[in-house]
Design an enzyme around this catalytic site. Structure first.
Site, PDB file in Angstrom:
ATOM      1  N   GLY A 183      15.992  50.074  62.973  1.00 39.96           N
ATOM      2  CA  GLY A 183      15.776  50.593  61.805  1.00 39.96           C
ATOM      3  C   GLY A 183      15.950  52.206  61.349  1.00 39.96           C
ATOM      4  O   GLY A 183      15.066  53.016  60.986  1.00 39.96           O
TER       5      GLY A 183
ATOM      6  N   GLY B 187      16.774  54.889  58.948  1.00 38.57           N
ATOM      7  CA  GLY B 187      15.831  55.076  58.456  1.00 38.57           C
ATOM      8  C   GLY B 187      15.068  56.654  58.086  1.00 38.57           C
ATOM      9  O   GLY B 187      15.277  57.060  59.231  1.00 38.57           O
ATOM     10  N   GLN B 188      14.213  56.474  57.185  1.00 42.93           N
ATOM     11  CA  GLN B 188      13.533  57.729  57.623  1.00 42.93           C
ATOM     12  C   GLN B 188      12.481  58.242  58.145  1.00 42.93           C
ATOM     13  O   GLN B 188      12.710  59.041  59.148  1.00 42.93           O
ATOM     14  CB  GLN B 188      12.328  57.365  55.775  1.00 42.93           C
ATOM     15  CG  GLN B 188      12.322  59.570  55.977  1.00 42.93           C
ATOM     16  CD  GLN B 188      10.150  58.887  54.141  1.00 42.93           C
ATOM     17  OE1 GLN B 188      10.222  57.644  54.361  1.00 42.93           O
ATOM     18  NE2 GLN B 188      10.306  59.783  53.347  1.00 42.93           N
TER      19      GLN B 188
ATOM     20  N   ASP C  72      20.247  50.783  64.064  1.00 48.58           N
ATOM     21  CA  ASP C  72      20.706  50.240  63.387  1.00 48.58           C
ATOM     22  C   ASP C  72      21.716  49.281  62.516  1.00 48.58           C
ATOM     23  O   ASP C  72      22.823  49.330  63.384  1.00 48.58           O
ATOM     24  CB  ASP C  72      19.945  51.530  62.259  1.00 48.58           C
ATOM     25  CG  ASP C  72      19.175  51.625  61.389  1.00 48.58           C
ATOM     26  OD1 ASP C  72      18.200  51.829  61.181  1.00 48.58           O
ATOM     27  OD2 ASP C  72      19.940  50.861  60.217  1.00 48.58           O
TER      28      ASP C  72
ATOM     29  N   ARG D 155      22.912  50.717  60.025  1.00 54.19           N
ATOM     30  CA  ARG D 155      23.280  51.466  59.408  1.00 54.19           C
ATOM     31  C   ARG D 155      23.851  53.071  60.508  1.00 54.19           C
ATOM     32  O   ARG D 155      23.488  52.810  61.198  1.00 54.19           O
ATOM     33  CB  ARG D 155      23.193  52.360  58.076  1.00 54.19           C
ATOM     34  CG  ARG D 155      22.799  51.758  57.255  1.00 54.19           C
ATOM     35  CD  ARG D 155      21.784  52.851  55.679  1.00 54.19           C
ATOM     36  NE  ARG D 155      21.164  52.421  56.087  1.00 54.19           N
ATOM     37  CZ  ARG D 155      19.766  53.940  56.191  1.00 54.19           C
ATOM     38  NH1 ARG D 155      20.226  54.319  55.491  1.00 54.19           N
ATOM     39  NH2 ARG D 155      19.015  53.820  56.055  1.00 54.19           N
TER      40      ARG D 155
ATOM     41  N   ASN E 105      22.025  44.161  63.743  1.00 54.46           N
ATOM     42  CA  ASN E 105      21.378  43.992  62.830  1.00 54.46           C
ATOM     43  C   ASN E 105      20.372  42.434  63.103  1.00 54.46           C
ATOM     44  O   ASN E 105      20.719  41.661  64.036  1.00 54.46           O
ATOM     45  CB  ASN E 105      22.189  42.828  61.985  1.00 54.46           C
ATOM     46  CG  ASN E 105      22.012  41.681  61.050  1.00 54.46           C
ATOM     47  OD1 ASN E 105      20.475  41.245  60.116  1.00 54.46           O
ATOM     48  ND2 ASN E 105      22.590  40.771  59.957  1.00 54.46           N
TER      49      ASN E 105
ATOM     50  N   TYR F  46       6.735  43.283  48.989  1.00 53.60           N
ATOM     51  CA  TYR F  46       6.640  43.888  50.283  1.00 53.60           C
ATOM     52  C   TYR F  46       5.161  43.948  50.934  1.00 53.60           C
ATOM     53  O   TYR F  46       4.519  44.120  52.875  1.00 53.60           O
ATOM     54  CB  TYR F  46       7.034  45.825  49.516  1.00 53.60           C
ATOM     55  CG  TYR F  46       6.718  46.547  51.248  1.00 53.60           C
ATOM     56  CD1 TYR F  46       8.160  46.305  52.015  1.00 53.60           C
ATOM     57  CD2 TYR F  46       6.177  47.446  50.824  1.00 53.60           C
ATOM     58  CE1 TYR F  46       7.786  47.606  53.395  1.00 53.60           C
ATOM     59  CE2 TYR F  46       5.468  48.779  51.932  1.00 53.60           C
ATOM     60  CZ  TYR F  46       6.824  48.864  52.849  1.00 53.60           C
ATOM     61  OH  TYR F  46       6.322  49.817  53.509  1.00 53.60           O
TER      62      TYR F  46
ATOM     63  N   LYS G  36       3.885  43.054  54.859  1.00 57.12           N
ATOM     64  CA  LYS G  36       2.565  43.867  55.735  1.00 57.12           C
ATOM     65  C   LYS G  36       1.696  42.719  55.988  1.00 57.12           C
ATOM     66  O   LYS G  36       1.194  43.068  57.078  1.00 57.12           O
ATOM     67  CB  LYS G  36       2.808  45.201  54.994  1.00 57.12           C
ATOM     68  CG  LYS G  36       4.097  45.899  54.762  1.00 57.12           C
ATOM     69  CD  LYS G  36       4.630  46.265  56.160  1.00 57.12           C
ATOM     70  CE  LYS G  36       6.303  46.745  56.474  1.00 57.12           C
ATOM     71  NZ  LYS G  36       6.430  46.692  57.872  1.00 57.12           N
TER      72      LYS G  36
HETATM   73  N1  SER Z   1       6.607  54.069  51.253  1.00 54.91           N
HETATM   74  C1  SER Z   1       6.459  53.049  51.010  1.00 54.91           C
HETATM   75  C2  SER Z   1       6.899  52.242  49.753  1.00 54.91           C
HETATM   76  O1  SER Z   1       6.782  52.918  48.472  1.00 54.91           O
HETATM   77  C3  SER Z   1       4.741  52.578  51.342  1.00 54.91           C
HETATM   78  O2  SER Z   1       4.457  52.298  52.481  1.00 54.91           O
HETATM   79  O3  SER Z   1       7.247  51.179  49.586  1.00 54.91           O
END
Ligand code: SER
Length: 318
Positions: free
Chosen positions: A9, A12-13, A35, A37, A53, A143, A147
């Site tokens: 990843g 990503g951010q 990634d 991408r 992937n 999500y 987690k």
């Molecule tokens: N920044 C994340 C979200 O908003 C939280 O872990 O999904």
């Protein structure tokens, strides 16, 4: 022995910044970005990149063998807002890839795993102010459920198989180098872009919705400090509460107005409001501070100033 680190990843951010920081510490060739991408030019040009992937289990193993990887930062995840739209795909991506990495560690191919958790592990029955490390956790998003489940498995793999896995429950992360995607806390990044481009912002959360947040500089440093801490200091093997700031859209807008007096905000809450209302407003992270010395540097005003300064340069706005 030197470490070789695989970051999944990595486009990503978090990954975009983490890779560059790890490369400074461990050397460019010892940090493999991966990634689905392509990464930005900085990541692409400074060291190895593998198009990966993470649902392709054999390919992960190939990369681990090819580079003799010793540590994985497994950052791949579908975030809260996106996963609500495609629950099964969100669950599959977040959980299957997690097991692939944990199994590689259990089989002895990896020495350490870092896996990010989130404030999304908490839910509407959790105390919202100064949320404790150990508390009621009944997440209501796909999500959050993924987690929370991952945290239980982290602890299980540590207790049962001795896997050295470490984890942090990130709050909303604010960064200028790379943008978030599909999260409920994304407004706190979008607002800066719109402030600079148009002078106004329409928030998808209500004015008074408080959420825990953190500047990316702090988050990256804290993450690396946790992973580098002596194993005996890492006493929590599910995931650590981790915090610095807590603010509402209104308070963030006021802080931006100190720097940009003409900036204006209005509010048009969407489905993400309901998600935000199930999450804490602020987090008690004293275990992270006591166990491995976590300490944040950026307060709200420092963060706002730094974001505006860097984004002005990035967007070429005077
Ligand atoms: N920044 C994340 C979200 O908003 C939280 O872990 O999904």
């Amino acid at each position: 022995m030197s470490e070789t680190i695989l970051v999944t990843g990595s486009s990503g951010q978090i990954g975009t910044e983490l890779v560059m920081n790890l490369r400074k510490i461990y050397g460019n060739d010892h940090v493999i970005a991966s990634d689905i991408r392509e990464p930005n030019a900085e990541v692409m040009e400074s060291g190895p990149f593998e198009k990966l992937n993470v649902m392709d289990r054999p390919q992960i193993f190939e990369i681990v063998k090819k580079y003799k990887v010793t540590q994985v930062y497994h950052l791949v995840a579908m975030l809260s807002a996106t996963a609500e739209k495609v629950p099964e795909a969100g669950w599959d991506l977040n959980m299957k890839s997690f097991f692939y990495i944990m199994e590689l560690a259990r089989e002895g191919h990896l020495k350490k795993v870092y896996w990010p958790s989130s404030i999304a592990v908490f839910g509407p029955t959790t105390p919202r102010i100064n949320t404790p490390q150990h508390t009621i956790m009944e997440p209501t998003t796909v999500y959050g459920i993924s987690k929370q489940t991952g945290e239980r498995w982290c602890e299980y793999y540590f207790n049962k198989y001795g896997v050295d896995v470490r984890s942090i429950r990130y709050p909303g992360l604010i960064s200028w180098k790379s943008e978030p995607g599909g999260g409920t806390t994304d407004y706190a990044v979008d607002i800066f872009y719109e402030a600079l481009k148009t002078g106004k912002y329409t928030s998808f959360l209500k004015a008074d919705t408080g959420l825990p947040m953190m500047y990316m500089e702090d988050a990256i440093r804290g993450t690396i400090e946790l992973v580098e801490a002596p194993a005996e200091k890492v006493k929590i093997r599910s995931s650590y509460n981790f915090s610095s700031l807590s603010f509402t859209p209104e308070v963030l807008a006021q802080a931006i107005q100190k720097e940009m007096p003409d900036f204006s905000i209005d509010y048009n809450p969407d489905f993400r409001q309901a998600i935000a209302e199930t999450w804490p407003e602020s987090i008690d992270d004293h275990f992270a501070r006591e166990h491995w010395g976590w300490k944040h540097n950026y307060d709200l005003n420092d963060m706002v100033k730094d974001m505006l300064k860097n984004l002005r340069t990035k967007l070429n706005i005077k």
